[in-house]
Design an enzyme around this catalytic site. Structure first.
Site, PDB file in Angstrom:
ATOM      1  N   MET A  86       9.994   4.072 -10.872  1.00 28.93           N
ATOM      2  CA  MET A  86      10.510   5.087  -9.944  1.00 28.93           C
ATOM      3  C   MET A  86      12.024   5.303 -10.051  1.00 28.93           C
ATOM      4  SD  MET A  86       8.478   5.059  -6.332  1.00 28.93           S
ATOM      5  CE  MET A  86       7.248   6.328  -6.040  1.00 28.93           C
ATOM      6  N   PRO A 127       3.774  -1.300 -11.261  1.00 29.55           N
ATOM      7  CA  PRO A 127       4.433  -0.557 -12.340  1.00 29.55           C
ATOM      8  C   PRO A 127       5.006   0.781 -11.874  1.00 29.55           C
ATOM      9  CG  PRO A 127       2.365  -1.474 -13.112  1.00 29.55           C
ATOM     10  CD  PRO A 127       2.399  -1.697 -11.635  1.00 29.55           C
ATOM     11  N   CYS A 128       4.342   1.426 -10.883  1.00 32.01           N
ATOM     12  CA  CYS A 128       4.865   2.682 -10.339  1.00 32.01           C
ATOM     13  C   CYS A 128       6.233   2.443  -9.707  1.00 32.01           C
ATOM     14  CB  CYS A 128       3.923   3.246  -9.276  1.00 32.01           C
ATOM     15  SG  CYS A 128       2.239   3.575  -9.836  1.00 32.01           S
ATOM     16  N   LYS A 129       6.318   1.382  -8.937  1.00 28.38           N
ATOM     17  CA  LYS A 129       7.570   1.045  -8.256  1.00 28.38           C
ATOM     18  C   LYS A 129       8.667   0.735  -9.263  1.00 28.38           C
ATOM     19  CE  LYS A 129       9.417  -1.996  -4.653  1.00 28.38           C
ATOM     20  NZ  LYS A 129       9.089  -3.091  -3.698  1.00 28.38           N
ATOM     21  N   CYS A 160       1.156   0.137  -6.154  1.00 24.39           N
ATOM     22  CA  CYS A 160       1.192   0.018  -7.615  1.00 24.39           C
ATOM     23  C   CYS A 160       2.541  -0.548  -8.071  1.00 24.39           C
ATOM     24  CB  CYS A 160       0.934   1.393  -8.228  1.00 24.39           C
ATOM     25  SG  CYS A 160       1.316   1.520  -9.985  1.00 24.39           S
TER      26      CYS A 160
END
Length: 208
Positions: free
Chosen positions: A89, A84-86, A82
């Site tokens: 973070m 956007p997750c990265k 993902c």
């Protein structure tokens, strides 16, 4: 005629920009994991008790949400694939460091088909300083389904949901939600603490 054409072009460009922005903030699941779509994609969950769960860390140790009662919890659903997750973070890492001593507990729940070792390697590269658990279909279902990532729940010390964010959260908004969660519920023995529930059900409105 020219004026109408210009107006139509402006509208088209605006709509395209909005669609692009939404797409870059949320990664829709395209992996092969079978995650059930739950009953709560849209209703306001603010004020509801966060559904209890127990999941394993990447090295096999069980962690329950109930064991964190009395702390504010940032519950982040994510995956290694993902984008956007990265992107968000590093903000989560920074905010965990900033607010940990004030009672914040960040819990990342990974929804990946890949091995735990690969998830751990990814987390290490991202310098993750918080607990990472391996997600399950049951938890995804109980929290309303995971069809796009990231999804973040901000849970107060009393176990009630303060905010829910779909897609990547701006750092400023994320910090504001953390502050709200820290302020909600003074202790694990708060007389107004939320009762434990197993699933967020359809048709329930958030506490006003």
């Amino acid at each position: 005629m020219k004026r109408n054409l210009i107006i139509l072009l402006v509208v088209a460009v605006t709509v395209s920009a909005m669609i692009y922005t939404a797409a870059t903030r949320t990664h829709v699941r395209t992996d092969s994991a079978s995650v059930k779509t739950g009953a709560l994609p849209l209703i306001d969950v603010q004020g509801l008790a966060a559904p209890a769960f127990t999941l394993n860390t990447l090295d096999g140790k069980p962690v329950s949400l109930n064991s964190l009662r009395g702390k504010a919890v940032l519950l982040n659903f994510w995956a290694t694939w993902c984008g956007p997750c990265k992107e968000e973070m590093p903000w989560i890492v920074e905010l965990q460091k900033k607010y940990k001593d004030q009672g914040l507990e960040v819990v990342g729940v990974a929804f990946d088909d890949t091995s735990n070792d690969k998830i751990a390697d990814f987390a290490a590269k991202m310098k993750v300083n918080y607990t990472v658990l391996k997600g399950s279909d049951e938890v995804a279902d109980n929290y309303g389904g995971v069809d796009g990532l990231p999804i973040t729940f901000f849970i107060g010390r009393d176990g009630r949901i303060v905010e829910k964010s779909m897609g990547m959260v701006d750092k400023q908004d994320m910090e504001a939600s953390i502050v709200k969660a820290l302020a909600q519920g003074s202790s694990a023995t708060d007389t107004n603490a939320a009762p434990a529930i197993s699933k967020i059900s359809p048709g329930i409105e958030g506490k006003k």
